[in-house]
Design a protein around this motif. Structure first.
Motif, mmCIF file in Angstrom:
data_model
loop_
_atom_site.group_PDB
_atom_site.id
_atom_site.type_symbol
_atom_site.label_atom_id
_atom_site.label_comp_id
_atom_site.label_asym_id
_atom_site.label_seq_id
_atom_site.Cartn_x
_atom_site.Cartn_y
_atom_site.Cartn_z
ATOM 1 N N THR A 237 0.842 -1.190 0.000
ATOM 2 C CA THR A 237 0.000 0.000 0.000
ATOM 3 C C THR A 237 0.879 1.242 0.000
ATOM 4 O O THR A 237 0.426 2.340 -0.254
ATOM 5 C CB THR A 237 -0.924 0.021 1.229
ATOM 6 O OG1 THR A 237 -0.207 -0.516 2.325
ATOM 7 C CG2 THR A 237 -2.175 -0.750 0.967
ATOM 8 N N ILE A 238 2.165 1.018 0.298
ATOM 9 C CA ILE A 238 3.116 2.102 0.099
ATOM 10 C C ILE A 238 3.255 2.250 -1.409
ATOM 11 O O ILE A 238 3.634 1.315 -2.095
ATOM 12 C CB ILE A 238 4.484 1.749 0.730
ATOM 13 C CG1 ILE A 238 4.347 1.679 2.240
ATOM 14 C CG2 ILE A 238 5.533 2.760 0.337
ATOM 15 C CD1 ILE A 238 5.552 1.102 2.935
ATOM 16 N N GLN A 239 2.893 3.430 -1.915
ATOM 17 C CA GLN A 239 2.753 3.525 -3.363
ATOM 18 C C GLN A 239 4.071 3.710 -4.090
ATOM 19 O O GLN A 239 4.355 3.066 -5.073
ATOM 20 C CB GLN A 239 1.824 4.689 -3.704
ATOM 21 C CG GLN A 239 0.410 4.403 -3.293
ATOM 22 C CD GLN A 239 -0.399 5.671 -3.224
ATOM 23 O OE1 GLN A 239 0.121 6.740 -2.954
ATOM 24 N NE2 GLN A 239 -1.687 5.548 -3.470
ATOM 25 N N GLU B 285 10.518 9.906 5.597
ATOM 26 C CA GLU B 285 9.863 10.824 6.537
ATOM 27 C C GLU B 285 8.426 11.146 6.144
ATOM 28 O O GLU B 285 7.679 11.686 6.943
ATOM 29 C CB GLU B 285 10.670 12.114 6.677
ATOM 30 C CG GLU B 285 10.708 12.949 5.424
ATOM 31 C CD GLU B 285 11.748 14.047 5.515
ATOM 32 O OE1 GLU B 285 12.175 14.369 6.632
ATOM 33 O OE2 GLU B 285 12.146 14.573 4.467
ATOM 34 N N THR B 286 8.048 10.800 4.906
ATOM 35 C CA THR B 286 6.661 11.058 4.523
ATOM 36 C C THR B 286 5.755 9.870 4.872
ATOM 37 O O THR B 286 4.564 9.911 4.617
ATOM 38 C CB THR B 286 6.535 11.336 3.009
ATOM 39 O OG1 THR B 286 6.954 10.169 2.296
ATOM 40 C CG2 THR B 286 7.397 12.500 2.580
ATOM 41 N N GLN C 195 4.211 2.399 8.809
ATOM 42 C CA GLN C 195 4.855 2.144 7.520
ATOM 43 C C GLN C 195 6.374 2.133 7.660
ATOM 44 O O GLN C 195 7.057 1.312 7.059
ATOM 45 C CB GLN C 195 4.435 3.213 6.516
ATOM 46 C CG GLN C 195 2.984 3.101 6.095
ATOM 47 C CD GLN C 195 2.564 4.286 5.242
ATOM 48 O OE1 GLN C 195 3.013 5.403 5.448
ATOM 49 N NE2 GLN C 195 1.694 4.031 4.285
ATOM 50 N N ASN D 36 -6.951 0.090 5.319
ATOM 51 C CA ASN D 36 -5.946 0.687 4.446
ATOM 52 C C ASN D 36 -4.913 1.455 5.258
ATOM 53 O O ASN D 36 -5.090 2.625 5.570
ATOM 54 C CB ASN D 36 -6.660 1.618 3.463
ATOM 55 C CG ASN D 36 -5.894 1.743 2.187
ATOM 56 O OD1 ASN D 36 -4.723 1.360 2.146
ATOM 57 N ND2 ASN D 36 -6.534 2.270 1.168
ATOM 58 N N ALA E 25 -1.797 2.341 4.612
ATOM 59 C CA ALA E 25 -0.985 3.356 3.953
ATOM 60 C C ALA E 25 -1.808 4.195 3.010
ATOM 61 O O ALA E 25 -1.435 4.489 1.900
ATOM 62 C CB ALA E 25 0.152 2.692 3.198
ATOM 63 N N HIS E 26 -2.951 4.592 3.471
ATOM 64 C CA HIS E 26 -3.829 5.354 2.592
ATOM 65 C C HIS E 26 -3.360 6.790 2.469
ATOM 66 O O HIS E 26 -3.071 7.448 3.459
ATOM 67 C CB HIS E 26 -5.249 5.310 3.136
ATOM 68 C CG HIS E 26 -6.232 5.977 2.246
ATOM 69 N ND1 HIS E 26 -6.489 5.530 0.983
ATOM 70 C CD2 HIS E 26 -6.988 7.082 2.420
ATOM 71 C CE1 HIS E 26 -7.390 6.324 0.411
ATOM 72 N NE2 HIS E 26 -7.697 7.280 1.271
ATOM 73 N N PHE E 27 -3.258 7.247 1.246
ATOM 74 C CA PHE E 27 -2.822 8.627 1.035
ATOM 75 C C PHE E 27 -4.006 9.470 0.610
ATOM 76 O O PHE E 27 -4.729 9.120 -0.317
ATOM 77 C CB PHE E 27 -1.730 8.694 -0.029
ATOM 78 C CG PHE E 27 -0.430 8.161 0.467
ATOM 79 C CD1 PHE E 27 0.488 9.004 1.061
ATOM 80 C CD2 PHE E 27 -0.146 6.807 0.383
ATOM 81 C CE1 PHE E 27 1.678 8.525 1.545
ATOM 82 C CE2 PHE E 27 1.040 6.327 0.866
ATOM 83 C CZ PHE E 27 1.962 7.185 1.441
ATOM 84 N N GLU F 277 -5.828 11.932 -1.385
ATOM 85 C CA GLU F 277 -5.526 12.400 -2.723
ATOM 86 C C GLU F 277 -5.720 13.895 -2.865
ATOM 87 O O GLU F 277 -4.973 14.592 -3.508
ATOM 88 C CB GLU F 277 -6.380 11.666 -3.761
ATOM 89 C CG GLU F 277 -5.869 10.266 -4.066
ATOM 90 C CD GLU F 277 -4.399 10.228 -4.414
ATOM 91 O OE1 GLU F 277 -3.914 11.122 -5.130
ATOM 92 O OE2 GLU F 277 -3.711 9.298 -3.945
ATOM 93 N N HIS G 2 5.282 19.343 -1.432
ATOM 94 C CA HIS G 2 5.774 18.011 -1.764
ATOM 95 C C HIS G 2 6.730 18.035 -2.950
ATOM 96 O O HIS G 2 7.751 17.355 -2.962
ATOM 97 C CB HIS G 2 4.596 17.067 -2.060
ATOM 98 C CG HIS G 2 4.237 16.246 -0.883
ATOM 99 N ND1 HIS G 2 4.815 15.036 -0.619
ATOM 100 C CD2 HIS G 2 3.370 16.496 0.135
ATOM 101 C CE1 HIS G 2 4.317 14.550 0.508
ATOM 102 N NE2 HIS G 2 3.449 15.418 0.986
ATOM 103 N N GLY H 33 3.660 13.544 6.872
ATOM 104 C CA GLY H 33 2.329 13.417 7.433
ATOM 105 C C GLY H 33 1.252 13.674 6.404
ATOM 106 O O GLY H 33 1.523 14.015 5.280
#
Lengths: 259, 353
Positions: free
Chosen positions: A140-142, A149-150, A155, B17, B19-21, B23, B33, B353
């Motif tokens: 799930t780490i894309q 650090e992000t 994770q 989930n 590691a959900h990011f 969007e 970023h 974060g």
């Protein structure tokens, strides 16, 4: 009887007038999860540091697969097949996931590019990093190129565990892997630990969290006053028994001491 | 699947989930970023903006190949020193002695040719060896004796400055005496024309150096280790990097690069003057690195940013000069840029974060 993978006999380590390890013994059997518990200052971190090469004991011997080992730094222990997931994870926050996984053992390009220009094989490293993370269900780490650090705490722990699992050929040591994590992320990391065990790697788990220890450990090594007090089977004792042994409130059973 | 504990039973109902990011992000967030992963962009944008500004204000006179390459010639020496400084700053160190190491090196090179009558190649080698040895001393004191880099290089700065003045008796070597002995010391002063552009070999050396260092930092293990050591030395050590070796190598390499700066500097100035030892080359190099987005806390920034940082100072200096502004405006604006650059660095760091 099966031979232990990793043993230590009579380890002594003094820091000035403080004796952190006082004739400590240690045994890790193949394919097991051995939890090491002990009160603060019992010497468990020094024991672990001796096993992973971060500290050189003053006396005693460490054997890996029956061979006597003398580690003067963590690199030597790593080369011998002992990987450690440190409590602070030992990840470089600004570097990418794949850079971190291969830190200190980068893959170079084949041929003259690698030999003369020392060029790193980014693609090969990213490919292997991705494979490892997928194996452990962490994809799930894309983006494998994103800075550590992000990532969230869980994770990051995942990346550190994946690094250890990717390179550890004999033993994986995990120091307080769930200490800084929330309930959900702890669960994920415990599953990771069991996943690594299923791959046949024995694991040394240092933890203060008794429910976690009792859930995943096959045997529990209780450390007290710089030495091994006893080794117990979590099925035979309760958590309060274990804590009582740790603090000295209760005498350990005779047969457990002999083990 | 391990057996969940009692209090974890409800977890199955919650989001799985891990590691959900998210969007949807604000433009500012995405910019943060983007800058986080491309640290050289800020100085590049500032550089282009400055060139456009002065180009509009002064037109052809400024925005010509001749002027722009003249700026490059002017920044070549400081640019090379800034590259050395960048390597040290990336390890979370600082090298205050880098400027005097350069002066020491060119005084040695000149003396070896003029006073001792040595071959140019030996004179140059001596200069590089001395510069490298000064860097090695810094590295040893930082990595093995474990002194803070600021203190170490503050000390060696003074020591080397005094040694240069005592050794040279503060006598300037004239260009004519040097060229009579050998043309090799001035090789980097030679230039060629590309249309209206005048390119000295010193400029070529600077650009080649940046390219080599950029390659080293991004595509070799040693480069990655420099970042790792500056980022978190304890983590790097535990990950198996021999941090003190990396530090010693970095300071030594910085010294050797100062040796190259010495050679280029002889080509640019012609004569060799030990009194330049009091010039604040070290601070100019730090300025270029900081404006270029290299974090003084180590481990962050791209060496290309330093090149842009050095050019920013050069462009400002030339542009304000052409607008007949008081030279102090350049100093004032440099100060503003330093503070702005560090503020941007702090903001980018909060990306996680």
């Amino acid at each position: 009887m099966t031979q232990p993978v990793l043993t230590a006999r009579g380890l002594v380590k003094r820091y000035g007038r403080v004796t952190a390890l006082d004739n400590a013994d240690f045994d890790l059997m193949p394919g097991e999860i051995l939890a090491v518990i002990g009160d603060n200052g019992a010497g468990k971190s020094t024991l672990i540091k001796a096993l992973c090469g971060a500290v050189t004991p003053d006396e005693g011997e460490i054997r890996l697969d029956g061979q006597v080992m003398q580690f003067s730094n963590p690199m030597e222990a790593r080369n011998a097949g002992i990987e450690t997931v440190y409590q602070n994870l030992a990840l470089s926050p600004a570097l990418s996931i794949s850079d971190n996984m291969f830190l200190g053992r980068e893959i170079r390009k084949p041929g003259p590019l690698g030999q003369w220009f020392r060029m790193l094989d980014r693609n090969a490293m990213e490919k292997r990093a991705r494979e490892k993370l997928t194996e452990l269900g962490l994809m799930t780490i894309q983006n494998i190129g994103q800075a550590v650090e992000t990532l969230s705490g869980g994770q990051r722990q995942g990346v550190a565990v994946a690094r250890a699992a990717a390179f550890g050929s004999k033993v994986v040591i995990m120091d307080e892997p769930t200490a800084a994590l929330g309930v959900k992320e702890s669960r994920r990391v415990l599953e990771l630990i069991l996943d690594v065990k299923r791959r046949g790697l024995p694991i040394v788990l240092i933890s203060h969290n008794m429910p976690h220890v009792f859930e995943v450990a096959d045997r529990i090594h209780v450390h007290r006053l710089g030495r091994r007090l006893c080794v117990i089977n979590p099925k035979d004792y309760t958590m309060s028994d274990a804590v009582a042994f740790m603090t000295g409130a209760k005498e350990p059973p005779r047969e457990a001491v002999a083990a | 699947m391990s057996q969940p504990q009692e209090f974890e039973k409800v977890l199955s109902g919650s989001a799985t989930n891990v590691a959900h990011f998210e969007e949807k992000r604000s433009f500012l967030h995405r910019l943060q970023h983007f800058l986080h992963s491309n640290p050289a962009m800020v100085p590049l944008i500032v550089l282009v903006a400055l060139i456009v500004f002065f180009g509009l204000a002064r037109g052809e006179r400024f925005f010509s190949a001749y002027t722009l390459t003249l700026i490059m010639q002017q920044v070549a020496v400081v640019g090379i020193l800034a590259a050395a400084q960048t390597l040290v700053v990336l390890t979370a160190g600082i090298d205050l002695s880098i400027g005097v190491i350069m002066v020491f090196a060119f005084v040695i090179m000149g003396n070896a040719v003029v006073s001792y009558g040595l071959w140019a190649i030996i004179a140059l080698a001596l200069g590089f060896i001395v510069a490298g040895a000064c860097g090695l001393l810094n590295g040893f004191l930082v990595a093995r004796v474990k002194l803070p880099p600021f203190i170490v290089t503050l000390g060696t700065w003074n020591i080397i400055m005094a040694i240069v003045l005592i050794y040279s008796a503060n006598e300037t070597m004239r260009e004519a005496d040097l060229t009579a002995a050998t043309p090799w010391l001035h090789i980097f002063g030679m230039s060629f024309k590309l249309g209206g552009a005048v390119v000295t070999l010193g400029v070529v050396a600077m650009i080649a150096l940046y390219f080599v260092l950029w390659y080293m930092l991004n595509y070799t293990a040693f480069g990655r280790h420099i970042y790792a050591v500056g980022d978190d030395p304890d983590a790097a050590q535990l990950a198996g990097i021999q941090t003190s070796k990396v530090l010693i190598a970095t300071y030594t390499l910085a010294g050797l690069i100062a040796g190259l700066a010495a050679w280029v500097s002889i080509g640019r100035n012609g004569s060799i003057s030990p009194s330049t030892v009091v010039t604040d080359f070290n601070l100019q190099a730090i300025t270029a690195a900081v404006i270029g987005g290299i974090s003084l806390f180590g481990g962050r920034g791209s060496i290309l940013g330093t090149l842009f940082g050095a050019l920013i100072v050069g462009v400002m200096s030339m542009g304000l000069n052409m607008m007949n502004a008081d030279p102090q405006w350049k100093v004032l604006l440099t100060g503003v840029l330093i503070i702005a650059a560090v503020s941007v660095d702090q903001w980018i760091r909060k990306v996680s974060g």
